[in-house]
Write an enzyme that holds these catalytic residues in place. Structure first.
Site, PDB file in Angstrom:
ATOM      1  N   ARG A  20      31.293  40.971  50.631  1.00  0.00           N
ATOM      2  CA  ARG A  20      32.209  42.104  50.803  1.00  0.00           C
ATOM      3  C   ARG A  20      31.999  42.789  52.144  1.00  0.00           C
ATOM      4  O   ARG A  20      32.958  43.134  52.830  1.00  0.00           O
ATOM      5  CB  ARG A  20      32.070  43.112  49.665  1.00  0.00           C
ATOM      6  CG  ARG A  20      32.609  42.602  48.348  1.00  0.00           C
ATOM      7  CD  ARG A  20      32.363  43.578  47.230  1.00  0.00           C
ATOM      8  NE  ARG A  20      30.916  43.803  47.117  1.00  0.00           N
ATOM      9  CZ  ARG A  20      30.357  44.879  46.580  1.00  0.00           C
ATOM     10  NH1 ARG A  20      31.119  45.844  46.098  1.00  0.00           N
ATOM     11  NH2 ARG A  20      29.056  44.990  46.495  1.00  0.00           N
ATOM     12  N   ASN A  38      34.120  43.185  44.232  1.00  0.00           N
ATOM     13  CA  ASN A  38      33.561  42.208  43.305  1.00  0.00           C
ATOM     14  C   ASN A  38      34.282  42.339  41.973  1.00  0.00           C
ATOM     15  O   ASN A  38      34.735  43.423  41.602  1.00  0.00           O
ATOM     16  CB  ASN A  38      32.070  42.457  43.061  1.00  0.00           C
ATOM     17  CG  ASN A  38      31.205  41.953  44.193  1.00  0.00           C
ATOM     18  OD1 ASN A  38      31.616  41.141  44.999  1.00  0.00           O
ATOM     19  ND2 ASN A  38      29.980  42.450  44.248  1.00  0.00           N
TER      20      ASN A  38
END
Length: 93
Positions: A20, A38
């Protein structure tokens, strides 16, 4: 300027490897807006928006991601345009 929006689902070893953070940095460098997060099913989900060349580039780069990632598959779909002010990391869903 033409703008496109794509929804990505990234599968493989993509959680716990700074995927990320890598996506946020890369998207901002490419001038894209959107978000990444996520998912509880061990995937990473993202929406990327910007010029077609930049969106295509991040999708291409996302197949590698950060060094510790092992991307198995990326599912790309068209998405509705958003009104994003930047590129952000969102909480897990």
């Amino acid at each position: 300027m033409s703008v496109i929006t794509r929804h990505l689902v990234i599968r493989g070893r993509v959680q716990g490897v700074f995927y990320r953070n890598w996506m946020v940095t890369t998207a901002r460098q490419l001038g894209l807006t959107g978000w990444v997060r996520n998912c509880m099913n061990a995937t990473v989900e993202a929406v990327v928006e910007g010029p077609p060349e930049a969106v295509d580039r991040i999708i291409q780069l996302a197949h590698d991601g950060p060094p510790a990632a092992k991307v198995a598959e990326i599912v790309v779909q068209d998405a509705r345009p958003g009104s994003f002010s930047g590129f952000d990391k969102r909480p897990t869903v």
